[in-house]
Motif scaffolding. Structure first.
Motif, mmCIF file in Angstrom:
data_model
loop_
_atom_site.group_PDB
_atom_site.id
_atom_site.type_symbol
_atom_site.label_atom_id
_atom_site.label_comp_id
_atom_site.label_asym_id
_atom_site.label_seq_id
_atom_site.Cartn_x
_atom_site.Cartn_y
_atom_site.Cartn_z
ATOM 1 N N LEU B 641 0.793 -1.282 -0.050
ATOM 2 C CA LEU B 641 0.133 0.055 -0.086
ATOM 3 C C LEU B 641 0.708 1.142 0.044
ATOM 4 N N SER B 703 7.266 10.945 13.925
ATOM 5 C CA SER B 703 6.892 11.388 12.443
ATOM 6 C C SER B 703 6.501 12.806 12.471
ATOM 7 N N ARG B 706 10.425 16.244 11.881
ATOM 8 C CA ARG B 706 11.831 15.930 10.963
ATOM 9 C C ARG B 706 12.910 16.944 10.689
ATOM 10 N N MET C 1 -2.040 8.958 8.419
ATOM 11 C CA MET C 1 -1.730 7.497 8.239
ATOM 12 C C MET C 1 -0.581 7.065 9.174
ATOM 13 N N GLU C 2 0.369 7.968 9.451
ATOM 14 C CA GLU C 2 1.308 7.504 10.410
ATOM 15 C C GLU C 2 0.751 7.319 11.784
ATOM 16 N N PHE C 44 10.141 1.806 8.508
ATOM 17 C CA PHE C 44 9.192 1.984 7.524
ATOM 18 C C PHE C 44 8.545 3.362 7.820
ATOM 19 N N THR C 45 7.911 3.588 8.793
ATOM 20 C CA THR C 45 6.889 4.349 9.021
ATOM 21 C C THR C 45 7.567 5.655 9.294
ATOM 22 N N VAL C 46 8.502 5.758 10.201
ATOM 23 C CA VAL C 46 8.899 7.118 10.751
ATOM 24 C C VAL C 46 9.245 8.275 9.731
ATOM 25 N N ALA C 47 9.720 7.651 8.646
ATOM 26 C CA ALA C 47 10.386 8.467 7.554
ATOM 27 C C ALA C 47 9.390 9.098 6.905
ATOM 28 N N GLY C 48 7.970 8.778 6.998
ATOM 29 C CA GLY C 48 7.129 9.395 6.231
ATOM 30 C C GLY C 48 6.426 8.335 5.287
ATOM 31 N N LEU C 49 5.134 8.166 5.273
ATOM 32 C CA LEU C 49 4.582 7.285 4.430
ATOM 33 C C LEU C 49 4.052 7.965 3.004
ATOM 34 N N THR C 50 4.323 7.235 2.028
ATOM 35 C CA THR C 50 3.690 7.848 0.795
ATOM 36 C C THR C 50 2.870 6.639 0.203
ATOM 37 N N ARG C 51 1.558 7.215 -0.202
ATOM 38 C CA ARG C 51 0.763 6.167 -0.684
ATOM 39 C C ARG C 51 1.064 5.760 -2.112
ATOM 40 N N GLY C 52 1.233 4.452 -2.442
ATOM 41 C CA GLY C 52 1.291 4.081 -3.803
ATOM 42 C C GLY C 52 2.379 4.606 -4.703
ATOM 43 N N ALA C 69 7.733 7.062 -2.650
ATOM 44 C CA ALA C 69 8.224 6.316 -1.052
ATOM 45 C C ALA C 69 9.849 6.618 -1.109
ATOM 46 N N ASP C 70 10.153 6.761 0.138
ATOM 47 C CA ASP C 70 11.365 6.777 0.564
ATOM 48 C C ASP C 70 12.083 5.461 0.398
#
Lengths: 508, 771, 118
Positions: B641, B703, B706, C1-2, C44-52, C69-70
């Protein structure tokens, strides 16, 4: 020799040795030769590296040519170089010793490849300049140690191993999370880059929080209070050569990581962090030595002492003065030599009398004067008696602490020193001076008159012991070169800009 | 240069001692005695240099980084001590060879005792305070090995350890005291610090420094309440007792006090502490002595008393007192060394040291009896022996006190009366009267055993009769050094009739009377033996027991073997250590809000969470493993996802393998049982929950914050142009961060080796089958 | 999301810890797996989530299309997963061997290497 190669050698050499040994999986004789040569080569490489770093300053080698902080560099500052050299020394001595004492069945199941891969993981940990890469090398080191400790499948080994494995896996999980959080906050994994970027952040307490996670994770590996359980539960179960190897090296990697983290990266709230380190150091010293005092089995006794000495290694870090820090590093060096030697000697006693239990050992002083002398020298060195190495390490640390008015920790350190003397004399009294049961029944104790002469097996067993004992004495009487090197090391550590500049260059 | 050689030569010859013993056999004592003899002669050549306040120095650098130099300073104080050490040492080397003739560990004896002698010389001649300390500790260490010489006897082992620990603890105090002294005074040499006396005595750390240094001195010189190790040390062979525990090592503390007197002494506090402890020791030592019936114990306790006398004198600190101290130092060494040697000879020849069964030995051991008698007369303070002059000076010094002069004087007289008694018991009684039944039939000892007492006795007599032989040449520089200023010293036997003479006469007269009634005295003093149950020796034993209990209890609590306890501790530590800085940071808020979360994301997360809970609560193994699998696949979905296809593929692969592995392993393992009780489960749930909460908080917080952009921008930008790959993650793995992948492969390889070895190498089971 | 991920991470962590505190070594192993999942998700999460938007460089471009995504955390987690698997494989075999030697999977029975003999 190019610097790139020199810095990479301590990792490449054990890799090559391990791989070649693996190729000769079934041929024990060949593996033994390869192992000994590889260990000697590692020692030489370590010495060469140290000399070069001392002459030229911090050496950096960017792997793959990618500049820091985008690739992974290997960085050799004085601390790393000293520790790599010591690793080589321990590798060489224990490799020789294992030639004499390792049983053939373990040798046939990969003992030598594992030995050298462990060394590789350790060297990698000391030399890497990237946080995640540190995790990877930790895992290499750990998995190799897991297998070495369990190798053989004795019941005690398995029980000890399961605890060792489980506790270290928690440490790894916490470390992973902590690295992730650090990356989330700083956007980089390179140690020098982190040091530079986190120096003046807006939220120092947030960074300190993450630092606490690192403290816990590295602390488990370094066996500090109150997370040292894995050490006394597992160290005494495998063959003595394995014990000597892991005892000397593994916890020191944890200490190294703590020093690196808390001099380079987590320097935001030193009032808080280093206060905690000081208290932890004191508690570690005392609980470790008290644990030792209760033991009557030599290996367990020595294992608890490792914990106690880790405490001394943290004091300098907590105090952050050049002399105190130099004293702590001296402790690391002295401990690696002396503790290994004590294990090796107790292995020799085991050969003679078949036991590690103090109540059953006896009459060693009467019938084995040379072993007794070697033991006495090493034991008194550990207890901090002059003119041996331990005394000057203690003196440096105590003087460094007193000069900045840290009186309580000095009292704790000296109290621990007396108790260390107490337990060393316990071994001496029970094992060496007290007559064994056999002697009380007017028979000769086991092992007397069994000296086969200086054949290759005896040489392999005793040359390492003699080398290490000589170093214990030599580092005391000739402490000047050691101390001046270590003061230089400490000063370099306390000036993180040197490290940062060497790795990243002048970009700030 | 010669000084350095004089000190270090002992170490070198010591290392050769075992071989020397093998070559020279029975004569080895004569050979080894040559070394201290030559040192003595060499030292005597320094006497002219010390006239008129001169001194000799020598220094080489040792560890400049810590301000430690091998620096030596031969002044009057050092010379007196050094002469005693090497002079008596000569006689002891000889004596030892005779006493231990034929002993299979004679070589080791000489090794240790030569090292001791060299260390002791280092103590008294060193100028650098750390060098001094190094030698100081070495004397304790060699003493340990010497007391435990007869290592098969448990009393020897116990006493050796006791001595080492007591002096060792004192040593630690001393070390701190010395370092603080150097910090306060700005120098690391005694001769430099002397000039800083005013600065030091005004310094804030003066009192701790004084007590710390005295801690070292008092433990080494057996002052009350640290005196108890000295009688215990009598378990050592008598040459050791004669040398270390009467003439030299125990005087190291006295030396320290004398050496440090011009620097930190002279204050009211100093005087008070030393006079009090010194007088108490003087009296108690003498009192405990008369209860004893073993020759060596008698001599040991009187040594304690004499050490108290010396402490007292240094504490009084006047010129007269310091004069008395130096004279009494020599007096005591001469007679005590002799008496100890005699005691050893008697033991060697008759097989016993019990005074109740010794008598009439003058006919059987005439030469020894002469030496004994002279020494005893010196101890009793009878002219023209040197002991008389010493005693007179002690009385003169005591009477010179400002306060409490009368009390101290009485204490001094009483102690000396008891000294007379013991002198009689040890030096006269075994030789007079009728012969008694002893285990071995006695005859005269070999020369090596009677030379010592004879020489020392002669010295006591000659110097006593003609004190001018040593008063200005040796005594004067010594007293001046201790006083810190020039002091004139002339010694006479006859001062005219004065208070001191009267006190001396009273002492001897009463002493003789009490000696006659010594058996009644013994039984009277024995009544007070219940003090022994409360005394310092008992306290030491209790401390050892307490230590034992503490260490066992601690180990049982901490290292209890329960892995889950270990985990609990770690999690608690984690939470506790992170909470404070997190609270200090304070800025905890939700990252983004939950409003832009899509339905499918909720669903996936919910599935994963529920599976995790199912894994926890599962009753059957397979259900737990299945739940685990769902968790893994759910996480893989999350990866998909959020734009991590490679990651998801790996996750799926690995998860599948994991599940398969679990099933293979669980085959043949028992079903889960509910083993823990409710209470512990609740506790564990709380702890676990707290840990989880911490992680959630941390993720939320990080989160939000940064500080810097990610370096992966470089990777994304360079992946195609420089590294020729379109899949950035791939490129990172095999190029930018290839070393990581390299390590990862090694881990897999090692795991493979490990699995194979675990499955095939089963030493435990092989052995069980063999049985 | 985070935020949602944070809750998930906490939940997995807690579940993993709880299982590790149980007496059975098998539950210990399962708990370890959950714990490592939690740690991986953290990275995986803390660097920032980017969808898709996976970090792939499309044809004709020189870098991935923003926002992507990073890639770095993805690489890290990948490494961590594989390492974790290697270690887990060894651990599971160790668990099996311990069971075979000691005869039980109750950790409370495995205390012989700690402490001291009285």
């Amino acid at each position: 020799m190019s610097h790139d190669l020199l810095v990479a050698l301590p990792i490449v050499i054990p890799l090559v040795t391990g791989v070649i040994a693996l190729l000769f999986y079934e041929q024990r004789e060949t593996q033994r030769i390869i192992s000994a040569i590889g260990a000697a080569a590692l020692l030489i490489a370590g010495i060469a590296l140290l000399l070069e770093v001392r002459a030229e300053g911090i050496l950096v080698s960017d792997m793959g040519g990618w500049p820091a902080p985008f690739g992974i560099p290997f960085v050799a500052d004085l601390l790393s170089a000293v520790l790599v050299m010591m690793t080589g020394l321990i590798a060489f001595t224990v490799a020789l010793y294992s030639l004499a004492t390792m049983d053939p069945r373990r040798e046939s199941f990969g003992f030598y490849p594992l030995f050298h891969i462990l060394l590789m993981g350790i060297a990698g940990s000391f030399l890497t300049g990237d946080m995640f890469n540190l995790f990877v090398w930790f895992e290499v080191m750990l998995i190799a140690s897991f297998v070495l400790i369990a190798l053989g499948g004795e019941r005690a080994q398995l029980e000890g191993a399961i605890k060792y494995v489980a506790l270290n896996l928690i440490s790894s999980a916490i470390l992973l999370a902590a690295i992730g959080l650090l990356y989330g906050v700083a956007g980089t994994l390179n140690m020098a880059d982190l040091g530079m970027k986190l120096q003046d952040v807006d939220e120092p307490w947030l960074v300190t929080t993450i630092g606490m996670l690192f403290l816990v994770s590295f602390g488990i590996k370094a066996a500090i209070f109150p997370m040292f359980f894995w050490l006394p539960a597992s160290y005494h179960t495998p063959p003595i050569a394995v014990t000597a190897l892991v005892a000397a090296l593994l916890s020191k990697v944890g200490v190294y990581a703590l020093i690196r983290a808390f001099t380079l990266i987590f320097t935001q709230e030193t009032g808080y962090t280093h206060q905690i380190l000081l208290v932890v150091a004191g508690l570690t010293m005392v609980t470790g030595v008290l644990g030792a005092v209760a033991q009557y089995e030599v290996r367990k006794l020595l294992s608890f002492h490792i914990i106690s000495q880790i405490g001394y290694m943290l004091v300098g870090l907590a105090i952050l003065s050049p002399l105190a820090l130099a004293g702590s590093i001296f402790y690391i060096v002295h401990n690696m030599v002396t503790k290994t030697n004590l294990f090796l000697i107790s292995g020799a006693a085991y050969r003679l009398q078949g036991t590690y239990e103090l109540k059953q050992l006896g009459s060693l002083y009467r019938y084995h004067p040379y072993i007794s002398a070697l033991f006495f020298v090493s034991a008194m060195a550990l207890a901090g008696m002059p003119p041996f190495s331990g005394f000057f390490a203690k003196l440096t640390l105590v003087r460094g602490s007193l000069e900045v008015e840290h009186y309580i920790i000095v009292a704790v350190a000296l109290f621990t020193s007396v108790l260390t003397l107490f337990s060393m004399t316990k071994i001496w009294t029970e094992g060496y001076w007290t007559p064994s049961e056999a002697e009380e029944n007017d028979e000769l104790p086991p092992g007397v008159n069994s000296w086969p002469g200086w054949n290759s097996q005896m040489l392999a067993m005793f040359v390492p012991i003699i080398i290490l004992a000589t170093l214990s004495v030599g580092m005391g009487i000739f402490a000047q070169p050691v101390i001046s090197l270590l003061i230089e090391t400490a000063e370099q550590l306390l000036e993180p800009s040197l490290y940062i500049e060497a790795v990243i260059g002048d970009e700030s | 240069m010669g000084i350095l050689v004089a000190v270090l030569s002992g170490f070198l010859v010591a290392l050769a001692a075992p071989w020397l013993t093998r070559w020279f056999g029975d004569r080895v004592g004569w050979v080894i005695a040559l070394l201290p003899l030559s040192i003595t002669i060499y030292l005597l050549t320094f006497i002219p240099d010390l006239a008129d306040g001169g001194s000799v120095r020598y220094s080489i650098e040792w560890i400049p980084a810590l301000n430690i130099n091998l620096s030596f300073h031969v002044d009057g104080l050092g010379l007196v001590f050094a002469l005693l050490i090497s002079g008596i040492g000569t006689l002891i080397m000889l004596y030892g060879g005779g006493y231990l003739q034929g002993h299979h560990q004679l070589g080791r004896f000489y090794l240790y005792i030569l090292m001791f002698m060299a260390s002791m010389l280092g103590v008294v001649l060193a100028d650098n305070i750390i060098t001094f300390f190094v030698f100081f500790e070495l004397t304790s260490l060699t003493s340990y090995l010497l007391i435990g010489f007869d290592h098969n006897a448990s009393k020897s082992r116990y006493s050796a350890r006791q001595a080492l620990l007591v002096t060792g603890i004192g040593g630690q105090f001393l070390l701190v005291g010395l370092i603080l002294l150097a910090i306060a005074g700005g120098g690391w040499e005694f001769s430099v610090l002397v000039d800083q006396a005013d600065v030091i005595q005004d310094h804030a750390l003066y009192v701790p420094i004084m007590f710390l240094i005295l801690g070292g001195a008092f433990t080494k010189s057996a002052q009350v309440p640290f005196h108890f190790w000295l009688p215990g040390a009598m378990a050592a062979p008598t040459p050791v007792s004669a040398y270390l525990h009467s003439a030299t090592m125990v005087k190291a503390g006295v030396y320290l006090m004398a050496r440090i007197n011009p620097t930190i002494g002279g204050t009211d506090l100093w005087q008070f502490v030393l006079v009090t402890f010194g007088a108490a020791t003087m009296l108690l030592g003498a009192y405990l002595a008369v209860q004893r019936t073993d020759l060596k114990q008698l001599l040991a306790y009187t040594t304690v008393s004499s050490l108290g006398t010396l402490t007292l004198l240094i504490g009084i600190g006047t010129d007269v007192a310091l004069k008395a101290a130096m004279v009494f130092l020599v007096v005591h060494s001469l007679y005590k060394g002799a008496l100890f040697m005699v005691a050893g000879t008697i033991d060697h020849e008759t097989g016993t040291r019990d005074i109740r069964v010794l008598g009439g030995l003058r006919k059987l051991m005439p030469i020894t009896s002469i030496g004994a008698a002279v020494a005893a007369l010196s101890m009793a303070g009878i002219p023209p022996l040197f002991g008389f002059i010493g005693k007179e000076l002690v009385y003169e010094a005591v009477l010179d006190l400002d306060t409490f002069a009368i009390i101290i004087a009485v204490v001094a007289v009483v102690s000396n009366i008891l000294m007379v008694v013991v002198a009689g018991i040890t030096g006269i009684q075994p030789f007079i009267g009728e012969e008694k039944e002893t285990p071995k039939h006695a005859h005269e000892a070999p020369a090596s055993l009677y030379i010592g007492p004879l020489v020392l006795g002669t010295l006591s007599l000659v110097v006593g009769a003609i004190p001018a032989l040593i008063d200005t040449s040796i005594m004067e520089p010594a007293v001046s050094a201790v006083a810190g200023q020039p002091v004139e010293v002339t010694l006479y036997i006859w001062h005219g009739v004065n208070a001191m003479l009267i006190m001396s006469i009273i002492t001897v007269a009463v002493g003789v009377v009490v000696f006659m009634g010594r058996q009644q005295l013994r039984s009277v003093t024995n009544q007070t033996n219940l003090l022994a149950a409360l005394g310092p020796e008992a306290i030491y034993a209790h401390l050892l027991a307490g230590l034992d209990w503490l260490s066992r209890t601690q180990t049982k609590i901490i290292q209890n073997g329960y892995l889950r306890f270990y985990f609990l501790t770690i999690i608690v530590v984690l939470v506790v250590s992170a909470i404070y800085p997190l609270m200090a940071y304070g800025n905890i808020q939700l990252a983004g809000d939950l409003s832009d979360v899509r339905i499918y994301e909720w669903v996936v997360v919910a599935i994963v969470l529920m599976s995790a809970i199912m894994a926890v609560r599962a009753q059957s193994r397979l259900a737990a493993v299945a739940a685990l699998g769902i968790v893994g696949y759910g996480v893989a979905t999350i990866y998909i996802l959020y734009g991590a296809p490679d990651l998801a593929m790996t996750q799926i692969l690995v998860e599948t393998l994991t599940v398969i592995l679990f099933v293979l392993v669980l085959y043949r393992l028992p079903q889960f049982a509910t083993l823990s009780e409710r209470g512990s489960r609740i506790r564990d749930a709380i702890i676990a929950g707290t840990g989880g909460l911490l992680m959630t908080l941390l993720v939320l917080v990080v989160s939000n914050e940064r500080f810097y952009d990610s370096i992966s921008q470089f990777h994304a930008e360079e992946s195609y142009p420089s590294a020729f790959g379109r899949n950035v993650v791939n490129v990172i793995l095999v190029d930018f961060r290839a070393i990581d992948t390299f390590g990862e492969i090694i881990v897999l390889a090692v795991a493979g080796i490990g699995v194979y070895a675990l499955l095939r190498l089963r030493l435990w089971e092989d052995r069980s089958e063999e049985k | 999301m985070e935020t949602l991920m944070a809750i998930l991470i906490g939940g997995l962590f807690a579940s993993g810890i709880y299982l590790m505190l149980r007496r059975s070594i098998v539950k210990l192993a399962i708990g370890l797996v959950l714990l490592s999942q939690s740690a991986n998700l953290t990275i995986f999460t803390v660097a920032g989530l980017t969808r898709g938007n996976p970090p792939l460089v499309p044809e004709g471009e020189s870098m991935p299309l923003v926002p992507y995504a990073d890639p770095l955390p993805q690489a890290l987690v990948l490494t961590a997963i594989v390492i974790g698997f290697g270690v887990l494989a060894f651990t599971l075999v160790l668990v099996k061997r311990v069971y075979q030697t000691v005869g039980t999977d109750d950790m409370d029975e495995m205390r012989s290497t700690d402490g001291f003999k009285d």
